[in-house]
Design an enzyme around this catalytic site. Structure first.
Site: not given
Ligand code: ZN
Length: 184
Positions: A46, A51, A114-115, A156-157, A160
């Site tokens: 995702g 991000q 998380c990226l 999670h997304e 963000h």
């Molecule tokens: Zn994340």
């Protein structure tokens, strides 16, 4: 299509409440395609627009549900039973201006990375299932019901888009020794 740079904490864009998408023109279409490519390259399951430094309410998700109930049993020629699991195709979701309209009372713990927060994992409690309404990439309303790990990725997304990251919610955070998979 082009890869976008993934921003990491403490970049303030990750802490901003993102603005709703209102223009579904070419610029948005390019951003969506770039985000899909960037997510796949990372690799991740995702990616939300903040991000990649864009404070808009957009996220892409690509995940194959592991569905144990779909196992098929075949009898091999020697008479030995073997279980063959059909490959589950990855499903791609493009979520624009997503809203959680219903969330299960049942919550489940799971481990997330998380990226945008490389090198950390955390144990986070999430709703087990969700109903989400959103717009697709052409601005058409869609309703989705998701459960299990996919519901976790959705939460999670969507977090963000509200400037929230998993470490804000985690009961426990640690630095794993091995490489992290399934980042979001
Ligand atoms: Zn994340």
């Amino acid at each position: 299509m082009a890869l976008r740079q993934i921003v990491t904490l403490p970049d303030p864009v990750l802490r901003r409440k993102a603005k709703p998408v209102t223009n579904f023109g070419r610029e948005l279409q390019t951003l969506i395609d770039d985000m899909i490519e960037t997510m796949r390259e990372a690799p991740g399951v995702g990616l939300a627009a903040p991000q990649v430094g864009i404070s808009e309410r957009l996220a892409v998700i690509e995940y194959a549900e592991e569905d144990d109930e779909d196992e098929e049993t075949e009898v091999a020629s020697e008479g030995v039973e073997v279980t063959i699991k059909p490959p589950t195709p990855k499903q791609l979701y493009v979520l624009i201006n997503p809203e959680i309209v219903k969330a299960s009372e049942e919550k489940v713990m799971g481990i997330e990375g998380c990226l945008s927060i490389p090198g950390l994992l955390g144990e986070v409690e999430r709703h087990e299932a969700l109903q989400v309404k959103a717009l697709n990439r052409h601005g058409k309303p869609v309703k989705l019901k998701v459960a299990g790990w996919l519901a976790r990725i959705f939460q999670h997304e969507i977090d963000h888009l509200n400037g929230v990251v998993f470490t804000d919610l985690a009961a426990r955070i640690w630095q794993p020794k091995e490489e992290i998979e399934d980042n979001v």
